[in-house]
Design an enzyme around this catalytic site. Structure first.
Site, PDB file in Angstrom:
ATOM      1  N   CYS A 121     -30.175-145.339 -10.192  1.00 26.77           N
ATOM      2  CA  CYS A 121     -30.811-144.123 -10.723  1.00 26.77           C
ATOM      3  C   CYS A 121     -32.071-144.475 -11.516  1.00 26.77           C
ATOM      4  O   CYS A 121     -33.065-143.750 -11.473  1.00 26.77           O
ATOM      5  CB  CYS A 121     -29.841-143.361 -11.620  1.00 26.77           C
ATOM      6  N   CYS A 207     -24.351-139.770  -3.096  1.00 28.06           N
ATOM      7  CA  CYS A 207     -23.770-139.605  -4.435  1.00 28.06           C
ATOM      8  C   CYS A 207     -23.390-138.162  -4.750  1.00 28.06           C
ATOM      9  O   CYS A 207     -23.058-137.835  -5.895  1.00 28.06           O
ATOM     10  CB  CYS A 207     -24.747-140.110  -5.492  1.00 28.06           C
ATOM     11  N   CYS A 232     -27.933-138.703 -14.557  1.00 30.55           N
ATOM     12  CA  CYS A 232     -28.686-139.756 -13.869  1.00 30.55           C
ATOM     13  C   CYS A 232     -29.714-140.417 -14.773  1.00 30.55           C
ATOM     14  O   CYS A 232     -30.289-141.428 -14.406  1.00 30.55           O
ATOM     15  CB  CYS A 232     -29.386-139.187 -12.640  1.00 30.55           C
TER      16      CYS A 232
HETATM   17 FE1  SF4 Z   1     -29.167-144.047  -6.397  1.00 32.56          FE
HETATM   18 FE2  SF4 Z   1     -27.159-142.330  -6.168  1.00 32.56          FE
HETATM   19 FE3  SF4 Z   1     -28.702-142.330  -8.366  1.00 32.56          FE
HETATM   20 FE4  SF4 Z   1     -29.628-141.456  -6.003  1.00 32.56          FE
HETATM   21  S1  SF4 Z   1     -27.993-140.546  -7.275  1.00 32.56           S
HETATM   22  S2  SF4 Z   1     -30.705-142.744  -7.415  1.00 32.56           S
HETATM   23  S3  SF4 Z   1     -28.637-142.911  -4.562  1.00 32.56           S
HETATM   24  S4  SF4 Z   1     -27.301-143.944  -7.666  1.00 32.56           S
END
Ligand code: SF4
Length: 239
Positions: A121, A207, A232
C-alpha cells in the site's frame, strides 16, 4: 494557511450545510490548487458531479496501483466521456520500487503478512498520493463518518497533518450510504459496476471482495486481516 480557529468556525458553519456549499467554498478559495482524490467509489462520483456544478474545469486525480479491477478502469473511461471538461490526472507507483518489491517478496506479497500488505500500500498508493498532492493547497475526499471506526470523527474541513498540513475537505462527511446512492440514481450517474456484484467498498482487485448484506461495508477490504480498523494509509497512518 487557515488558523485552527478559522477551521473550527468553518466547520461550525458547514456542519449542517449541503456538500455543494462546502465544495463551492473550497473551489472559490483554492482553485486551481484543489483536486478530488477519486478512487472510483460511489462517493467520488457524487462529488465529481457536484464539482462540475461549481467550477468549469474540475481537477481530479486517480491512483492507478496497477492492481485495479477492469470494472474500475471502465469507469474511468466513462467519466472521461461524461465529464469532458474535467481534468483527470492518473498517477502510477514508481516502477523500480514495484519491481524491487515484487522481486523480493512476490507479486502477491500482501497475503503473507500485514507488514507486506502495508509495504505494498505504501509503494502503490501512499507514495503516488504524495506526488499527486504536490502543488495542491487542498484536496477533496469522499470520506464519510459511517464508513469505518477510524472515520467517525472526521470534520468537513481539516488540516491534513498526515500530508504536509494542506487542507482536506470531506463534503460528504455526514452523508449516509443511502444518500449517496439516492443522488447517483436520481441523477443517473455512471458508477462502478462492482457494486452490482455485491461490493460495498472499492479497492485493489486482489485485496477487495464482495460482502454479504449483513457484513460491514468494509469487511471486504483485506478480509484475511483480523483488525477492525484496517486502512491503506492514504488517510490515516500509524505513527
Ligand atoms: Fe497492494 Fe492490496 Fe494495498 Fe492495493 S490494496 S496497494 S494490491 S496491498
Amino acid at each position: 494557511m487557515l488558523s485552527q480557529k478559522e477551521i473550527e468556525e468553518l466547520n461550525n458553519h458547514f456542519e449542517n450545510r449541503e456538500p455543494l456549499e462546502v465544495l463551492r467554498w473550497g473551489v472559490q478559495k483554492f482553485y486551481p490548487r484543489i483536486a478530488l482524490a477519486c478512487s472510483l467509489q460511489a462517493e467520488d462520483i457524487v462529488i465529481l458531479d457536484m464539482m462540475n456544478q461549481v467550477v468549469d474545469k474540475p481537477i481530479i486525480f486517480v491512483i492507478d496501483t496497477g492492481r485495479l479491477n477492469q470494472e474500475t478502469y471502465n469507469l474511468i473511461d466513462e467519466l472521461r466521456t461524461k465529464y469532458p471538461k474535467t481534468e483527470i490526472r492518473i498517477y502510477f507507483p514508481d516502477k523500480e520500487e514495484v519491481e524491487d518489491m515484487v522481486n523480493r517478496y512476490g507479486v502477491n506479497l500482501f497475503y503473507k503478512s500485514v507488514e507486506f500488505r502495508k509495504l505494498c500500500c505504501e509503494i502503490r498508493k501512499v507514495k503516488p498520493l504524495q506526488r499527486a498532492l504536490k502543488g495542491l493547497d487542498a484536496w477533496i475526499t469522499g470520506l464519510r463518518r459511517e464508513q469505518n471506526v477510524t472515520r467517525t470523527k472526521i470534520k468537513k474541513i481539516e488540516v491534513d497533518q498526515v500530508n504536509g498540513g494542506i487542507i482536506k475537505i470531506n463534503p460528504l462527511a455526514d452523508w449516509t450510504w443511502e444518500q449517496v446512492w439516492d443522488y447517483i440514481k436520481r441523477n443517473n450517474l455512471p458508477y462502478n459496476k462492482l457494486y452490482d456484484m455485491g461490493y460495498k467498498s472499492i479497492g485493489c482487485e486482489p485485496c477487495t471482495r464482495a460482502v454479504k448484506s449483513w457484513e460491514h461495508p468494509r469487511a471486504g477490504r483485506w478480509w484475511w486481516e483480523q483488525s477492525g480498523d484496517k486502512e491503506c494509509g492514504l488517510h490515516f497512518r500509524e505513527r
